[in-house]
Motif scaffolding. Structure first.
Motif, PDB file in Angstrom:
ATOM      1  N   ALA A   1       0.798  -1.233   0.000  1.00 22.80           N
ATOM      2  CA  ALA A   1       0.000   0.000   0.000  1.00 22.80           C
ATOM      3  C   ALA A   1       0.831   1.285   0.000  1.00 22.80           C
ATOM      4  CB  ALA A   1      -0.951   0.001   1.195  1.00 22.80           C
ATOM      5  N   THR A   2       1.837   1.369   0.871  1.00 21.33           N
ATOM      6  CA  THR A   2       2.592   2.618   0.983  1.00 21.33           C
ATOM      7  C   THR A   2       3.321   2.948  -0.314  1.00 21.33           C
ATOM      8  OG1 THR A   2       2.873   2.304   3.371  1.00 21.33           O
ATOM      9  CG2 THR A   2       4.368   3.836   2.286  1.00 21.33           C
ATOM     10  N   SER A   3       4.082   2.001  -0.855  1.00 22.74           N
ATOM     11  CA  SER A   3       4.820   2.238  -2.104  1.00 22.74           C
ATOM     12  C   SER A   3       3.869   2.396  -3.280  1.00 22.74           C
ATOM     13  CB  SER A   3       5.771   1.069  -2.378  1.00 22.74           C
ATOM     14  OG  SER A   3       6.739   0.967  -1.372  1.00 22.74           O
ATOM     15  N   MET A   4       2.855   1.553  -3.334  1.00 28.08           N
ATOM     16  CA  MET A   4       1.875   1.607  -4.412  1.00 28.08           C
ATOM     17  C   MET A   4       1.136   2.948  -4.416  1.00 28.08           C
ATOM     18  SD  MET A   4      -1.352  -0.949  -4.800  1.00 28.08           S
ATOM     19  CE  MET A   4      -2.148  -0.169  -3.374  1.00 28.08           C
ATOM     20  N   GLY A   5       0.758   3.394  -3.205  1.00 25.78           N
ATOM     21  CA  GLY A   5       0.044   4.658  -3.090  1.00 25.78           C
ATOM     22  C   GLY A   5       0.864   5.832  -3.603  1.00 25.78           C
ATOM     23  N   LYS A   6       2.154   5.817  -3.317  1.00 23.71           N
ATOM     24  CA  LYS A   6       3.029   6.896  -3.793  1.00 23.71           C
ATOM     25  C   LYS A   6       3.213   6.838  -5.305  1.00 23.71           C
ATOM     26  CE  LYS A   6       5.633   7.357   0.523  1.00 23.71           C
ATOM     27  NZ  LYS A   6       6.946   7.135   1.186  1.00 23.71           N
ATOM     28  N   ASP A   7       3.441   5.627  -5.839  1.00 18.38           N
ATOM     29  CA  ASP A   7       3.665   5.482  -7.279  1.00 18.38           C
ATOM     30  C   ASP A   7       2.425   5.863  -8.087  1.00 18.38           C
ATOM     31  OD1 ASP A   7       6.211   4.645  -6.810  1.00 18.38           O
ATOM     32  OD2 ASP A   7       5.866   2.537  -7.308  1.00 18.38           O
ATOM     33  N   LEU A   8       1.246   5.510  -7.578  1.00 15.36           N
ATOM     34  CA  LEU A   8       0.005   5.765  -8.311  1.00 15.36           C
ATOM     35  C   LEU A   8      -0.712   7.026  -7.835  1.00 15.36           C
ATOM     36  CD1 LEU A   8      -1.384   2.105  -8.538  1.00 15.36           C
ATOM     37  CD2 LEU A   8       0.065   3.334 -10.164  1.00 15.36           C
ATOM     38  N   ALA A   9      -0.085   7.775  -6.904  1.00 17.09           N
ATOM     39  CA  ALA A   9      -0.639   9.036  -6.377  1.00 17.09           C
ATOM     40  C   ALA A   9      -2.049   8.843  -5.826  1.00 17.09           C
ATOM     41  CB  ALA A   9      -0.626  10.111  -7.462  1.00 17.09           C
ATOM     42  N   LEU A  10      -2.206   7.875  -4.920  1.00 15.24           N
ATOM     43  CA  LEU A  10      -3.519   7.562  -4.347  1.00 15.24           C
ATOM     44  C   LEU A  10      -3.704   8.292  -3.025  1.00 15.24           C
ATOM     45  CD1 LEU A  10      -3.460   3.681  -4.922  1.00 15.24           C
ATOM     46  CD2 LEU A  10      -4.540   5.417  -6.373  1.00 15.24           C
ATOM     47  N   SER A  11      -4.892   8.820  -2.784  1.00 14.56           N
ATOM     48  CA  SER A  11      -5.222   9.449  -1.500  1.00 14.56           C
ATOM     49  C   SER A  11      -5.582   8.377  -0.481  1.00 14.56           C
ATOM     50  CB  SER A  11      -6.407  10.402  -1.670  1.00 14.56           C
ATOM     51  OG  SER A  11      -7.597   9.672  -1.948  1.00 14.56           O
ATOM     52  N   SER A  12      -5.698   8.767   0.808  1.00 10.02           N
ATOM     53  CA  SER A  12      -6.058   7.786   1.841  1.00 10.02           C
ATOM     54  C   SER A  12      -7.458   7.229   1.603  1.00 10.02           C
ATOM     55  CB  SER A  12      -5.980   8.414   3.241  1.00 10.02           C
ATOM     56  OG  SER A  12      -6.977   9.403   3.408  1.00 10.02           O
ATOM     57  N   VAL A  13      -8.358   8.050   1.063  1.00  4.81           N
ATOM     58  CA  VAL A  13      -9.711   7.572   0.764  1.00  4.81           C
ATOM     59  C   VAL A  13      -9.666   6.566  -0.380  1.00  4.81           C
ATOM     60  CG1 VAL A  13     -12.002   8.245  -0.069  1.00  4.81           C
ATOM     61  CG2 VAL A  13     -10.832   9.643   1.638  1.00  4.81           C
ATOM     62  N   GLN A  14      -8.851   6.825  -1.406  1.00  7.23           N
ATOM     63  CA  GLN A  14      -8.716   5.875  -2.514  1.00  7.23           C
ATOM     64  C   GLN A  14      -8.092   4.557  -2.045  1.00  7.23           C
ATOM     65  OE1 GLN A  14      -6.545   8.520  -5.275  1.00  7.23           O
ATOM     66  NE2 GLN A  14      -8.215   8.215  -6.753  1.00  7.23           N
ATOM     67  N   VAL A  15      -7.096   4.668  -1.165  1.00 11.39           N
ATOM     68  CA  VAL A  15      -6.493   3.447  -0.610  1.00 11.39           C
ATOM     69  C   VAL A  15      -7.534   2.651   0.164  1.00 11.39           C
ATOM     70  CG1 VAL A  15      -4.800   2.556   1.048  1.00 11.39           C
ATOM     71  CG2 VAL A  15      -4.157   4.388  -0.531  1.00 11.39           C
ATOM     72  N   GLY A  16      -8.367   3.337   0.945  1.00  7.60           N
ATOM     73  CA  GLY A  16      -9.434   2.661   1.666  1.00  7.60           C
ATOM     74  C   GLY A  16     -10.404   1.966   0.729  1.00  7.60           C
ATOM     75  N   LEU A  17     -10.727   2.604  -0.387  1.00 11.26           N
ATOM     76  CA  LEU A  17     -11.627   1.995  -1.376  1.00 11.26           C
ATOM     77  C   LEU A  17     -10.994   0.758  -2.018  1.00 11.26           C
ATOM     78  CD1 LEU A  17     -13.030   5.231  -3.048  1.00 11.26           C
ATOM     79  CD2 LEU A  17     -14.362   3.543  -1.753  1.00 11.26           C
ATOM     80  N   ILE A  18      -9.697   0.848  -2.302  1.00 11.40           N
ATOM     81  CA  ILE A  18      -9.000  -0.310  -2.878  1.00 11.40           C
ATOM     82  C   ILE A  18      -8.958  -1.461  -1.870  1.00 11.40           C
ATOM     83  CG2 ILE A  18      -6.724  -1.144  -3.632  1.00 11.40           C
ATOM     84  CD1 ILE A  18      -6.380   1.627  -4.993  1.00 11.40           C
ATOM     85  N   PHE A  19      -8.673  -1.127  -0.607  1.00 10.73           N
ATOM     86  CA  PHE A  19      -8.686  -2.146   0.438  1.00 10.73           C
ATOM     87  C   PHE A  19     -10.058  -2.835   0.509  1.00 10.73           C
ATOM     88  CE2 PHE A  19      -5.201  -0.062   3.287  1.00 10.73           C
ATOM     89  CZ  PHE A  19      -4.222  -0.687   2.548  1.00 10.73           C
TER      90      PHE A  19
END
Length: 444
Positions: free
Chosen positions: A38-56
């Protein structure tokens, strides 16, 4: 005249349990690899915390929606075919996650992973119900359920290391390949008890006389039946079933925090470096592994000693849910060791509470074990949707404390559902059964 020496009972059921244990390890590896990435992926794909929550949560949308059809498909097609297909397809979806370019593609593949994993735990329940007598079933459930904890305990630092050297894309590709290979092994090795060459008559008789559904009545006809709305209504019309359904939602709420947000919580909200957090994150999973084994073996020991099934099964579950409330304690400490201490107590409790599938095996109507397992897992799996999204919103201001309170309150809710709703633990008789438990002492 000499009496014919009785053949010693085989122990083929333990070999089957070992196969299921490995299935569960792979199952949870492919659920949780996203949390490591999540941490590396979020940075590479420019994901917000809400988007990360949706992906989770994406996994949970499809997984939950297909639990009931998945349970029915297990009843119709059997564990050998269903597990092989499920393993191969969810592993392909995992592999393709390594090639995604943005939020939409990743969200879609997590949906696919959830969809293809849907039959897995109803299948586990069907296998254990077929291969184990009542008084060994909690231990069997504990053993295969422990796969999710021991796998994650040892795999979390391994997955973190794989990502360190291959990147988050390599992590998905490698874990996907492992599952594809294992799906072929499963199909070649597994057989139902009435078709296995490794089990003898003595073991089959022992399983069946103890309440195992070696050859359920009408199995051949049952597997050709279409899904009936009346069958679904039956699984939704009993208070004790609703007690275990709601309790499973609570158990899964704590579990899904650890499967999704826990590494991110340590890195982004507690300031630990990624590799160190990988090793510290393994400690609560080890505690949960110990908890689920203690729960299963103590529960079966109590049952064999004549303690009622209600007390033997429900006591560890309720105790574990109450211990899970300790997660709130992490809000009041800043020392890393104390944070991990409260997390470890909470997840140990989650392990204690994780023999819930043993109640499905013993309460569900005999003809509807798979479907009941599907409903049970459907309601429980709603936590995999609600919890990651709720945490994403609760923590978006930079304060994670409300999210931990949310998890603790859900654990309390689960304990109350077992205390107030689940009554005597006995198999539910369908209308027309005459209110009697089915006779399982002979082959149909």
């Amino acid at each position: 005249m000499y009496k014919q020496k009785k053949e010693r009972r085989t122990r083929a059921r333990y070999g089957v349990l070992a196969l299921v244990f490995i299935n569960v390890i792979i199952n949870y590896m492919d659920r949780s690899n996203i949390s490591v990435a999540a941490t590396s992926m979020g940075k590479d794909l420019a994901l917000s915390s809400v988007q990360v929550g949706l992906i989770f949560s994406a996994f949970g949308w499809a997984y939950s929606a297909l639990q009931i059809p998945g349970g029915w498909m297990v009843d119709r097609f059997g564990p050998r075919v269903m597990y092989a297909v499920s393993l191969c397809t969810w592993s392909l979806a995992t592999l393709f996650q390594g090639f995604t370019k943005g939020f939409a593609g990743l969200f879609g593949l997590r949906l696919a992973t959830g969809a293809f994993e849907a039959p897995a735990f109803p299948t586990n329940n069907r296998i254990v119900t077929s291969w184990f007598p009542d008084n060994e079933r909690a231990s069997a459930v504990a053993m295969y359920t422990s796969g999710q904890f021991v796998g994650l305990a040892f795999l979390t630092p391994v997955l973190a290391t794989i990502q360190h050297y291959t990147g988050w894309r390599g992590l998905f590709i490698i874990t996907g390949i492992i599952g594809i290979v294992w799906s072929l092994i499963w199909y070649l090795v597994y057989r139902d008890p009435d078709k296995s060459r490794k089990v003898n008559k003595e073991e089959l008789s022992y399983i069946e006389q103890g309440g195992g559904l070696v050859n359920p009545k009408g199995k051949e006809n049952q597997e050709k039946e279409k899904l009936k709305w009346s069958d679904l209504k039956e699984t939704l019309s009993h208070r004790k079933l609703w007690g275990i359904y709601l309790g499973q939602f609570a158990v899964n709420s704590t579990l899904w925090f650890f499967l999704t947000w826990f590494p991110t919580y340590l890195v982004e909200y507690r300031g630990l470096d990624f590799i160190k957090s990988g090793f510290l994150a393994s400690l609560p999973f080890l505690a949960a592994f110990v908890g689920v084994l203690i729960s299963g073996f103590v529960s079966d020991y109590m049952a064999k000693r004549g303690v009622s099934m209600g007390v033997a099964r429900k006591t560890p579950i309720i105790t574990g849910l109450l211990l899970s409330i300790a997660i709130i304690g992490a809000n009041y400490v800043d020392n890393t060791a104390m944070i991990i201490f409260f997390m470890t107590i909470a997840f140990f409790g989650n392990g204690l509470a994780s023999i819930t599938w043993s109640l499905v095996s013993q309460i569900a109507p005999q003809r509807l074990v798979g479907l009941t397992g599907g409903v049970f897992n459907f309601i429980g799996s709603l936590a995999s949707i609600i919890v990651p999204i709720a945490i994403g919103y609760l923590a978006k201001g930079g304060n994670f404390a409300p999210a931990l309170v949310f998890i603790g309150v859900l654990a309390l809710f689960g304990a109350l559902s077992y205390i107030l709703l689940v009554g005597k633990v006995e198999r539910i008789a369908e209308k027309g059964d005459g209110g009697k438990r089915p006779n399982l002492s002979h082959h149909a």
